[in-house]
Scaffold this motif. Structure first.
Motif: not given
Length: 335
Positions: A27-43, A95-103
């Motif tokens: 965007s170049g229009k504000g602060e940007e922060t990328i964060q990979m968030i851990p998700i707990q699932t039954p798998k 989850l399952g999309s693009a830059h997230s994990d895709q089990p």
């Protein structure tokens, strides 16, 4: 977003776009922060991708993309409108999309697990009832409603875009209203293909890309579709999409996990400020979406008269002012 999974090859072929990283959305229009968030699932544990644009202590909008299995890039143009209004937003690949994990385990593709994922993302991002707006479009709108049914105590505002509250009603609208807008022989041929479950027949896409998509999904010729939407098309996860939604453009394919979804009677339990957005040319019935805004306890309806299923792109002059006004009205206590 509705079923354009087989449209991908056509679009990519017409545009000749590359499968670029979504980090190109700058965007170049504000602060940007990328964060990979851990998700707990039954798998087990997986990680999902988020990217925050801006920083506002009272107005933070988490974006739920459509599909299922699409990507955050359907909101690629949000950085042209929200930062200048001081509204923080967070792009997010489920989850399952693009830059997230895709089990590859289909047992993960349930509404309940996706709701739990959103709740984990909320906590990791520090979102709460004093700042948390949840916006979902199409499948994201379904997910937003389902989240509100379970966790609305955490919400400051809910935005449901281009999504009805009953998939049976959606199918009825598609077949009784949208389909007959086509030449009779065209619609009859499409219905015959669907009846025979012959979705790999190239005629299906040939007919829809002329008579349906430019009218009801994104109202512009394929060659003029925005770059970020074309990138999104190259990253769709068909395993998630087909398992949950199926192949049909006029309903949910029998056997898909979302078949029969209907929450009309539960809408009255949503009491947080809610904006429902529909397009006059949408794949979803705008009258039904207006009705939804009156069923929730504290609702407002926004009609995009020039918009279809992606109203933020084909009717931004109505979509964004209405969205921004809702967010600011809720924030100021004047909603």
């Amino acid at each position: 977003m509705k079923n354009i999974i087989f449209y991908l090859v056509l679009i990519v072929g017409l545009i000749g776009c590359k499968n670029e990283s979504s980090d190109s959305l700058e965007s170049g229009k504000g602060e940007e922060t990328i964060q990979m968030i851990p998700i707990q699932t039954p798998k087990g544990e997986f990680k999902v991708w988020t990217k925050r644009v801006g920083d506002n202590p009272t107005m933070k909008v988490l974006l739920l993309h459509g599909g299922p299995g699409m990507t955050h890039e359907q909101y690629g143009n949000f950085d042209e409108y929200l930062p200048q209004e001081g509204i923080e937003f967070i792009w997010y690949d489920q989850l399952g999309s693009a830059h997230s994990d895709q089990p590859e385990d289909s047992s993960l593709w349930t509404i309940e697990r996706f709701v739990d994922e959103v709740e984990q993302v909320r906590k990791a991002l520090g979102l709460n009832k004093d700042n948390f707006y949840l916006l979902g479009q199409s499948w994201g709108g379904m997910l937003g409603m389902e989240y509100a049914f379970r966790h609305q105590e955490n919400l400051k505002g809910l935005i449901i875009c281009n999504m009805m509250s009953s998939l049976d009603e959606y199918e009825k609208y598609a077949k009784e209203v949208l389909g007959p807008q086509m030449p009779a022989e065209v619609f009859a041929e499409i219905m015959e293909i669907e009846k025979n479950m012959d979705f790999e027949n190239p005629r299906y896409m040939e007919l829809l890309e002329v008579h349906h998509y430019p009218q009801h999904v994104l109202r512009m010729p394929a060659g003029q579709w925005p770059e970020e939407i074309n990138r999104m098309m190259t990253q769709v996860n068909p395993d998630v999409y087909i398992y949950m939604q199926g192949y049909s453009e006029f309903g949910i394919t029998p056997g898909a996990s979302l078949e029969g979804w209907d929450v009309r009677e539960k809408l009255k339990t949503i009491t947080v400020p809610t904006l429902v957005v529909g397009g006059s040319h949408d794949t979803m019935d705008p009258k039904h979406m207006e009705w939804m805004s009156k069923q929730v306890g504290n609702g407002r309806f926004l009609l995009c008269p020039n918009g279809s299923h992606l109203s933020q792109y084909d009717d931004p002059s109505h979509f964004f002012p209405g969205l921004i006004k809702f967010i600011k009205d809720v924030d100021s206590g004047s909603f």
